[in-house]
Scaffold this motif. Structure first.
Motif, PDB file in Angstrom:
ATOM      1  N   GLY C 134       0.795  -1.218   0.000  1.00 16.52           N
ATOM      2  CA  GLY C 134       0.000   0.000   0.000  1.00 16.52           C
ATOM      3  C   GLY C 134       0.828   1.269   0.000  1.00 16.52           C
ATOM      4  O   GLY C 134       0.514   2.244  -0.672  1.00 16.52           O
ATOM      5  N   ILE C 135       1.923   1.252   0.741  1.00 17.29           N
ATOM      6  CA  ILE C 135       2.712   2.463   0.922  1.00 17.29           C
ATOM      7  C   ILE C 135       3.259   3.000  -0.385  1.00 17.29           C
ATOM      8  O   ILE C 135       3.487   4.186  -0.549  1.00 17.29           O
ATOM      9  CB  ILE C 135       3.871   2.166   1.903  1.00 17.29           C
ATOM     10  N   VAL C 136       3.424   2.108  -1.352  1.00 16.59           N
ATOM     11  CA  VAL C 136       4.081   2.517  -2.585  1.00 16.59           C
ATOM     12  C   VAL C 136       3.215   3.484  -3.390  1.00 16.59           C
ATOM     13  O   VAL C 136       3.722   4.348  -4.085  1.00 16.59           O
ATOM     14  CB  VAL C 136       4.412   1.268  -3.432  1.00 16.59           C
ATOM     15  N   THR C 137       1.902   3.333  -3.277  1.00 16.93           N
ATOM     16  CA  THR C 137       1.030   4.170  -4.102  1.00 16.93           C
ATOM     17  C   THR C 137       0.526   5.384  -3.339  1.00 16.93           C
ATOM     18  O   THR C 137      -0.216   6.189  -3.884  1.00 16.93           O
ATOM     19  CB  THR C 137      -0.191   3.356  -4.553  1.00 16.93           C
ATOM     20  N   VAL C 138       0.941   5.511  -2.095  1.00 15.85           N
ATOM     21  CA  VAL C 138       0.372   6.547  -1.240  1.00 15.85           C
ATOM     22  C   VAL C 138       0.636   7.960  -1.746  1.00 15.85           C
ATOM     23  O   VAL C 138      -0.281   8.769  -1.847  1.00 15.85           O
ATOM     24  CB  VAL C 138       0.905   6.367   0.199  1.00 15.85           C
TER      25      VAL C 138
END
Lengths: 426, 318, 293
Positions: C134-138
């Motif tokens: 998830g963190i990658v697209t934040v």
């Protein structure tokens, strides 16, 4: 007041084509059919939680100021938002500016003055105030304005000026047979008083320093004659004076007097009577007076021998981010209210130093803050460059580590210097 | 991936083998209908997952603070300065530590629990057990963290109070750099125990009865059945749990870190996810944050590929 | 001799049964200990939520308060907009669940039963999203939401969360694949169109799987942390999960453990209730569709 409104109205109407009255323009939200249209402006501030008690009993002072302003204003409605602490407020401001929807007023920490100017584009006061500029400058104490001035341009409205002071549990001091005035005289006398205090708190640590360690660190270093950031822009925390100051706390930690708790634990520990001394902001005075079940005492910082205490500022100023000229007047109305006796006397309940030109009663316990204020405060370190915030975080961690003896002071300051230089790209 | 199971074939009676039959009613041309059915999903995936990957890659070559209208091109700088940043290295170390400790705790421990619970799976208390064991999983991470924050409180929390009762010195759970990371690990393990255990239990239950019957008719005892039949057949579940845990373990502890320690004390509980968050949303360094995001994605992809290549061969798909 | 032999056998099996019973007791004991570890934080939270301030900050250990109070609960609503937070959590969870269903069920059906150009590749692309943390697209999503002016709105939280449904698509597809052939054939012979096939034949038969998707989506959205933390900055638009963090972050409120634990209690109730009712359902679906491959 109405006289000036009319005069201003005439002046504005000429400048802003097609603008309706000062009140009730596009600022109102879509779909609202208000009988009386007021200009709506928004403020993001951090003072949402009440200092003790429930909001119904006693709303936070800032809320009181805003509510009182809204009640007496016929032309302006001020909407508030309290996104959280300073960092969250900054984040929200950032997001809204990026979305093209900037707030009108934001409480910006003094330490972020440069970032607000360079990174966020805060407006300078003159561009907003126009011909009312002099009136505003006269409304607040002249010692406050240099704090928001850079290169002779004023970039905000000084509002919450605090300074770090020491709070103590007078009951515990009495129980331990320690005289506060004597204990807080110098760091040596403080260290001498600690054993007795520690016994009185059952072996727990005696004192703690507030959450962002870099803040008290600044006062600590300055009071020994050093500087964190010299006026010429060079870093001063590797000087002998700075290191000596930091070592003082590290030594107290070795002796077991310093509380290494996390930021969330320190104040509650003090309130619960588990530690005897808490270094905090004078702005917390109002809140502590309400919360502390014991006799609360305040004092200035202990001195390093004969050297005077040179404290830093704390708190924030009100930055203006309005893009829409038609809202300038509304913003100025609020600022004028803040500087007025009606507004400022409500604000004065917090503990923030009175920087208005109005004579107001000081809160009991505020004396140390005024003493330090009169000695002269140095602005909070504004870490330079686009990555200043990161540099501040690095320094903060090193302060924490040095004080908890996780790293020697010698190593700590030199590594901090290296790290910060790398970040700022010196 | 095989789809049929013995049960299904039995149901279909004497019909021919799966693959051949299955094609008999596929229509070669369904018109545009299938595309309409999958369009919303694909559009959303494209916009909110694939596009961000591309955009992140683009942003990682710039220096931007999200507000300034201009972005400065800095080439590979955002990547090359990472090894020199001690905070980044600490974040990497934290990431490794979390992965190495939490993967066994979240993959093997629940398996052990499931096996433990297996013999008594039909007891009356079973439902209550399952509810209790699963309860940590279903609450929010931040709520769990707040509960544990109170437990870890050095002066008022129950843990230290118990220690004092037994004459042991208080521990600064969250303020001591040696214990803080274990505090996070305890919370994280406590949180996922139930869910994975449930998955394993379900897998054990899903082993087709015919196999078991056949084996016990052949004289196999309880342990032999467990070892040669159930175990191999739950390897798909095990593999699934392993892969998803490795991917998500560092993501998961974010809530716990944010509430309990904010990366501290002294950056000892931070990981690469938290570093990304701080870069992007506390220091407003969008370029640096994007660079880290790309690195995380690359690392995750490689790890997943490695697991598929080397671990999957041991999985029995039955 | 026979009698003696049988008596020995009976004794043997009696021993065996006793040993088994001890084993079972033993297992129960261990499981109970583990359960205690799992639920004691809840108990401690509940205990604190009924305590007054002076009992919270006392030197001794007390599970049952001497002077219990219910004040913390209304107080929590007073200090902070907990009612708003509850409503936001609920609304976001419901919308996310509906959204995920709407996009996942048709897609799962299409990937399972329909054949079209690119079906394998597209399905692989859907599954591939499971390995994107998830963190990658934040960051880009944050920028996008800001540009769309969706900050502080439910849309800003819900819509970017919808694509996180690859697992559900996979699960649903498994279920559709396992529907009996005759069912489909019969419908086709009757001339059912594809849409009819989906709505009238497939949907009613995969209800358990849909139930699981509903429950897990709801729980996931209810407990979501990072994304709402970034998008919902306004005090009143926060959810319960992110509001709790605000409670702890704030200097003045950081010591209000009574109301804080009361809020935590409120936040944990809905998920617990849902799970208590639905846990059999969840396991059943995992069993029948399974993660078998």
């Amino acid at each position: 007041m109405s006289d000036m409104t009319r005069r201003r109205f005439v002046g504005q109407a000429a400048a802003v084509a097609g603008a309706a009255a000062v009140a009730g323009t596009a600022a109102t939200s879509a779909g609202r059919v208000a009988a009386q249209e007021k200009t709506e402006i928004t403020i993001y501030h951090i003072w949402g939680t009440p200092p003790g008690g429930t909001p119904a009993e006693q709303p936070a002072p800032m809320t009181q100021v805003i509510d009182a302003f809204n009640a007496q204003s016929e032309t302006v409605t001020l909407n508030t938002n309290t996104p959280g602490n300073y960092q969250e407020t900054l984040q929200k401001t950032q997001a809204d500016i990026a979305a093209g929807n900037p707030p009108d007023l934001v409480s910006v920490p003094w330490a972020n003055l440069h970032y607000a100017i360079d990174g966020l584009g805060v407006r300078d006061l003159a561009s907003v105030a126009g011909d009312r500029y002099d009136e505003f400058v006269a409304s607040m104490s002249e010692t406050a304005w240099p704090l928001v001035t850079r290169d002779d341009v004023v970039h905000g409205f000084p509002w919450g000026l605090s300074t770090p002071i020491f709070y103590y549990n007078a009951d515990i001091f009495e129980q331990a047979g320690v005289d506060p005035a004597e204990a807080f005289a110098t760091w040596d006398s403080f260290a001498a008083a600690c054993p007795a205090l520690q016994e009185a708190v059952g072996g727990a640590p005696v004192f703690s320093l507030t959450y962002n360690k870099d803040w008290p660190a600044q006062t600590l270093i300055q009071s020994n004659g050093g500087r964190v950031l010299n006026d010429d822009g060079a870093f001063g925390f590797t000087s002998a004076e700075a290191k000596e100051a930091m070592q003082t706390i590290a030594d107290l930690d070795t002796a077991g007097f310093y509380d290494r708790g996390t930021r969330d634990e320190l104040r509650p520990n003090f309130i619960a009577g588990s530690t005897a001394v808490w270094q905090g902001s004078v702005a917390s005075l109002g809140g502590l007076n309400n919360d502390a079940p014991f006799t609360l005492g305040t004092n200035t910082w202990p001195r390093f021998g004969d050297k005077p205490v040179v404290a830093s500022t704390g708190g924030s100023f009100l930055g203006i981010f309005t893009e829409d000229e038609s809202r300038f007047d509304a913003v100025l109305d609020f600022l004028a209210y803040c500087a007025s006796e009606a507004g400022y006397s409500l604000w004065n309940q917090t503990g923030y130093v009175n920087i208005s030109n109005i004579e107001l009663e000081r809160l009991p316990g505020q004396e140390p803050a005024y003493a330090q204020f009169e000695e002269g405060l140095i602005l909070e370190t504004n870490w330079p460059g686009a990555r200043g915030l990161e540099a501040q975080a690095v320094w903060d961690v090193y302060c924490e580590r040095m004080w908890a003896n996780d790293i020697s002071v010698e190593e700590g300051v030199s590594q901090a210097l290296e790290g910060i230089n790398a970040i700022i790209g010196a | 991936m095989a789809v049929t199971s013995p049960d299904q074939s039995a149901m279909r009676g004497t019909q021919p083998v799966a693959t051949n039959r299955a094609w008999s009613w596929y229509r070669v041309s369904e018109g545009m209908t299938p595309y309409f059915l999958i369009a919303p999903l694909l559009v959303l995936i494209g916009v909110f997952i694939y596009w961000p990957l591309v955009y992140s890659t683009y942003l990682s070559f710039f220096d931007w603070n999200f507000v300034r209208p201009d972005k400065n091109y800095v080439g590979w700088d955002n990547f090359t300065r990472l090894p020199d940043d001690p905070r980044f290295m600490r974040a990497l170390r934290g990431t490794l530590f979390y992965t190495v400790t939490l993967v066994p705790l979240q993959v093997f421990l629940p398996l052990g629990l499931a096996l433990l619970l297996w013999p008594i799976r039909n007891s009356r208390a079973q439902t209550s057990y399952r509810i209790m064991l699963f309860s940590p999983t279903i609450i929010a991470y931040s709520v769990a963290a707040v509960m544990w924050l109170w437990i870890f409180n050095p002066l008022q929390g129950i843990l230290n109070k118990l220690l004092v009762e037994f004459g042991v010195e208080r521990i600064g759970w969250l303020s001591d750099r040696d214990t803080a990371i274990w505090a996070i690990i305890i919370v994280a393990t406590w949180k996922t125990l139930g869910f994975h255990m449930l998955l394993y239990l379900a897998a054990l239950e899903g082993v087709p009865k015919d196999y078991i019957e056949a084996a016990s008719l052949d004289g196999a005892n309880h342990w032999q059945i467990m070892r040669s039949i159930r175990f191999p057949l739950i390897t798909p579940t095990f593999f699934f749990v392993l892969v998803t845990t490795v991917i998500s373990v560092n993501d998961d502890v974010f809530g716990a870190i944010n509430v309990l320690t904010d990366g501290g004390p002294f950056d000892s509980t931070t990981n690469i996810i938290y570093y990304l968050y701080q870069q992007g949303f506390q220091f407003f360094q969008i370029g640096a944050a994007s660079a880290v995001a790309i690195i995380v994605f690359a690392a995750t992809s490689v790890l997943t590929w490695v697991q598929f290549k080397f671990v999957e061969r041991h999985v029995h798909y039955g | 001799m026979c009698i003696m032999a049988s008596r020995t056998t009976m004794a043997d099996s009696h021993d065996h049964r006793t040993r088994e019973r001890w084993n079972t007791y033993g297992i129960h004991v261990v499981v109970i200990v583990i359960c205690a570890f799992t639920i004691f934080p809840f108990l401690w939270m509940l205990s604190t939520s009924f305590k007054q301030a002076d009992e919270v900050f006392t030197k001794d250990l007390r599970l049952i308060p001497n002077a219990p109070t219910l004040r913390n609960f209304p107080d929590a609503f007073d200090y902070f907009p907990v009612a708003h937070w509850f409503w936001n959590s609920f609304g976001i969870a419901v919308l996310t669940t509906l959204g995920k269903l709407v996009i996942s069920v048709p897609a799962a059906f299409a990937f399972a039963r329909l054949r079209f150009r690119g079906d394998k590749v597209l399905f692989a692309m859907v599954l591939a999203t499971m390995i994107v943390p998830g963190i990658v697209t934040v960051v880009p999503n944050y920028i996008l939401v800001s540009n769309l002016n969706w900050m502080n709105t439910w849309a800003g939280v819900v819509i970017p969360s919808l694509p996180g449904t690859a697992f559900f698509v996979f699960l649903l597809r498994q279920n559709v694949l396992q529907l009996p052939q005759d069912l489909i054939d019969a419908a086709r012979i009757d001339g059912a169109s594809t849409i009819k096939l989906l709505t009238q034949i497939v949907l009613p038969n995969i209800k358990p799987a849909i139930a699981v998707v509903v429950i897990l989506s709801f729980l996931g959205a209810w407990n979501q942390y990072l994304w709402p933390l970034l998008i919902l900055n306004d005090f009143e638009s926060k959810t319960l999960a992110t509001g709790m963090q605000f409670f702890t972050n704030n200097a003045e409120s950081a010591q209000m453990w009574g109301p804080m634990m009361a809020t935590a209690a409120i936040a944990t109730l809905p998920p617990l209730i849902i799970y208590a009712f639905a846990q059999k359902q969840i396991i059943d679906t995992f069993v029948t569709s399974g993660i078998k491959g």
